[in-house]
Design a protein around this motif. Structure first.
Motif, mmCIF file in Angstrom:
data_model
loop_
_atom_site.group_PDB
_atom_site.id
_atom_site.type_symbol
_atom_site.label_atom_id
_atom_site.label_comp_id
_atom_site.label_asym_id
_atom_site.label_seq_id
_atom_site.Cartn_x
_atom_site.Cartn_y
_atom_site.Cartn_z
ATOM 1 N N TYR A 62 0.712 -1.282 -0.062
ATOM 2 C CA TYR A 62 0.006 0.070 0.073
ATOM 3 C C TYR A 62 0.721 1.251 -0.116
ATOM 4 O O TYR A 62 0.585 2.367 -0.735
ATOM 5 N N PRO A 121 -9.789 -0.167 -1.891
ATOM 6 C CA PRO A 121 -10.658 -1.063 -2.912
ATOM 7 C C PRO A 121 -11.416 -0.609 -3.770
ATOM 8 O O PRO A 121 -11.404 -1.018 -4.655
ATOM 9 N N GLN A 124 -8.995 0.552 -6.562
ATOM 10 C CA GLN A 124 -8.691 -0.619 -7.306
ATOM 11 C C GLN A 124 -7.088 -0.731 -7.939
ATOM 12 O O GLN A 124 -6.593 -1.790 -7.653
#
Length: 272
Positions: A62, A121, A124
């Protein structure tokens, strides 16, 4: 009519903030934003405090992705195509806050960026993240934070001026209630004006953000899918009518983005 000290002071403040300019790219008329330097100093302090208090992500993928995309967006911001805006000279920072239930991101004046894991999320992939970060950086690039302070100062000064004039014209204790009621009405009107400014800024950040993402080598067409996913994620939440909201309604936003895409697409050159 004799101008009271209160009226004169409000008029002076209003005159100071009432100077207008055109925003880069969009040409939108706006009050001249307040000084950026002081805001950036305050932003550094606020950002450092937040990063010390918030749970930063320990997920290396991330963090690497946000910094990779952020650095490309930052490079695009610092190298404006065709002189569309002034290179900001920000001192960029990128952090990921580990809060899966928070769907948000922000960029403070000076390029201090935070992305919450809850929005990843929805992003994406890197193209979706570039749309998100391009939008947030556009707010800082277009100096929307400073502009909002100018808007609020102008609204408060205008409300004070109108209230003082009403009081001077009506006068007398028996009419004091009328003056108070007028002041309340003006305050409500001022809030609606402030909200409309915010919606204008959101649309502007969408438009400029698409150009930023394209200039950074990301397909701006990814914006449609990103905002459709954002709409779906917020479908269960109660929202006020668009007129009283600081953000445009989802369908209106997507329609606007589709109109902006032909402007942004020529700046898109896929990164190797």
């Amino acid at each position: 009519m004799i101008i009271s000290g209160r009226v004169f002071t409000a008029m002076a403040v209003l005159a100071v903030v009432a100077a207008c300019e055109s925003a880069p790219i969009t040409g939108r008329d706006r009050l001249v934003p307040m000084a950026e330097e002081a805001l950036q100093m305050q932003a550094v302090t606020a950002y450092q405090e937040q990063m010390a208090k918030q749970p930063l992500s320990k997920n290396p993928e991330y963090t690497a992705m946000v910094r990779r995309v952020g650095e490309r967006i930052a490079k695009a911001a610092e190298n404006p195509p065709n002189g569309l805006w002034t290179a900001p000279g920000f001192k960029w920072e990128f952090n990921v806050i580990d809060k899966p239930d928070v769907i948000n991101a922000y960029c403070l004046p000076g390029g201090k960026i935070a992305v919450y894991t809850g929005i990843l999320p929805i992003s994406q992939d890197e193209a979706g993240l570039a749309i998100l970060m391009g939008h947030e950086v556009a707010h800082a690039l277009m100096r929307h934070h400073a502009e909002r302070l100018s808007n609020r100062t102008a609204v408060r000064a205008g409300t004070a001026l109108a209230g003082a004039i009403v009081g001077a014209l009506i006068g007398g204790r028996s009419h004091r209630g009328i003056g108070v009621a007028a002041g309340i009405g003006l305050a409500v009107a001022g809030n609606v004006v402030a909200l409309s400014f915010s919606r204008d800024q959101e649309a502007e950040a969408d438009r400029v953000g698409l150009i930023l993402a394209a200039h950074a080598g990301y397909d701006p067409g990814a914006a449609v899918g990103f905002w459709e996913r954002m709409k779906a994620a917020n479908a269960h939440r109660d929202r006020p009518p668009e007129f009283f909201s600081t953000h445009p309604a989802a369908d209106a936003r997507i329609a606007n983005i589709q109109r902006y895409l032909p402007e942004a697409q020529p700046y898109y050159k896929p990164s190797p």
